[in-house]
Design a protein around this motif. Structure first.
Motif, short mmCIF file in Angstrom:
data_model
loop_
_atom_site.label_atom_id
_atom_site.label_comp_id
_atom_site.label_asym_id
_atom_site.label_seq_id
_atom_site.Cartn_x
_atom_site.Cartn_y
_atom_site.Cartn_z
N ILE A 38 43.89 39.84 50.01
CA ILE A 38 43.25 40.06 48.71
C ILE A 38 43.51 38.81 47.88
CG2 ILE A 38 45.23 41.27 47.69
CD1 ILE A 38 41.75 42.49 47.09
N THR A 58 39.33 40.13 50.92
CA THR A 58 38.58 40.74 49.83
C THR A 58 38.84 39.96 48.56
OG1 THR A 58 38.76 42.94 50.83
CG2 THR A 58 38.27 42.86 48.48
N TYR A 60 38.51 39.72 44.48
CA TYR A 60 38.44 40.70 43.39
C TYR A 60 38.57 40.01 42.05
CZ TYR A 60 43.47 40.76 42.31
OH TYR A 60 44.74 40.45 41.90
N PHE A 64 43.30 45.91 38.15
CA PHE A 64 43.83 46.98 38.99
C PHE A 64 43.38 48.32 38.42
CE2 PHE A 64 47.09 43.55 39.00
CZ PHE A 64 46.83 43.10 40.28
N LEU A 66 42.76 48.22 42.69
CA LEU A 66 41.81 47.63 43.62
C LEU A 66 40.97 48.73 44.25
CD1 LEU A 66 44.29 45.17 45.32
CD2 LEU A 66 42.46 44.58 43.73
N ASN A 67 39.83 48.35 44.75
CA ASN A 67 38.94 49.31 45.40
C ASN A 67 39.37 49.48 46.87
OD1 ASN A 67 36.84 51.08 45.79
ND2 ASN A 67 35.32 49.47 46.09
N GLU A 94 50.43 48.48 41.92
CA GLU A 94 49.30 48.51 42.86
C GLU A 94 49.77 48.23 44.29
OE1 GLU A 94 45.18 48.88 43.94
OE2 GLU A 94 46.58 49.76 42.51
#
Length: 176
Positions: A38, A58, A60, A64, A66-67, A94
């Motif tokens: 990430i 991923t 982003y 927060f 996160l998906n 997270e």
């Protein structure tokens, strides 16, 4: 090598939180460990992504949560990232949500400054301009203890300053 050795201690699947261009992910995947990353979605990062692991990263927006589903990874590895995140507590929360078993954090160890000071030297990484958080073992433990049941500490980045040895980074080994 020290960072790679730490990451290899973790069971997969592993999330590299703040993975940069994906170099660690490539090393882990090449050795047979399932690893994903990430990272912030900024042009410099997009341009630097390693083509062989781009699919496993991923990007982003820095917010927060996160998906990603809770407990999606057995382990999360977060190396030299927390010092750059203004809301480090939300990041650790997270990471705890995403890790089902454990996490390893490394951060610059600000307690190396007094040793270097007496020699008129400070390891450059400790005072990097993009650092917004500064940690010693006590402050890092205070941050992590709300989210992890067991925390052990170590150090990496041995640095000789004249007749003194300091370690530039703290390592926190955290279990749920």
């Amino acid at each position: 090598p020290e960072v790679l050795a730490l990451a290899r201690m973790l069971p997969g699947p592993i999330l590299d939180f703040g993975c940069g261009s994906g170099a660690l992910i490539a090393e882990l995947r090449n050795s047979g460990t399932e690893a994903r990353g990430i990272e912030l979605d900024i042009p410099e990062i997009r341009r630097s992504l390693k083509s062989d692991v781009k699919f496993a990263i991923t990007l982003y927006n820095g917010k927060f949560p996160l998906n990603l589903p809770a407990r999606a990874f057995k382990s999360v590895f977060c190396s030299e990232v927390l010092e750059h995140i203004p809301d480090a507590r939300s990041a650790v929360k997270e990471i705890s949500r995403l890790a089902s078993e454990q996490a390893i954090f490394t951060v610059p160890d600000i307690s190396a400054i007094p040793t270097g000071f007496r020699h008129s030297l400070v390891p450059w990484h400790l005072l990097e301009g993009t650092h917004v958080n500064f940690f010693n073992q006590t402050s890092l433990h205070q941050l992590l203890r709300s989210f992890f049941g067991k925390i052990e500490f170590g150090r990496i980045g041995a640095c000789a300053i004249n007749d003194s040895q300091v370690f530039t980074s703290l390592v926190a080994f955290c279990r749920k």
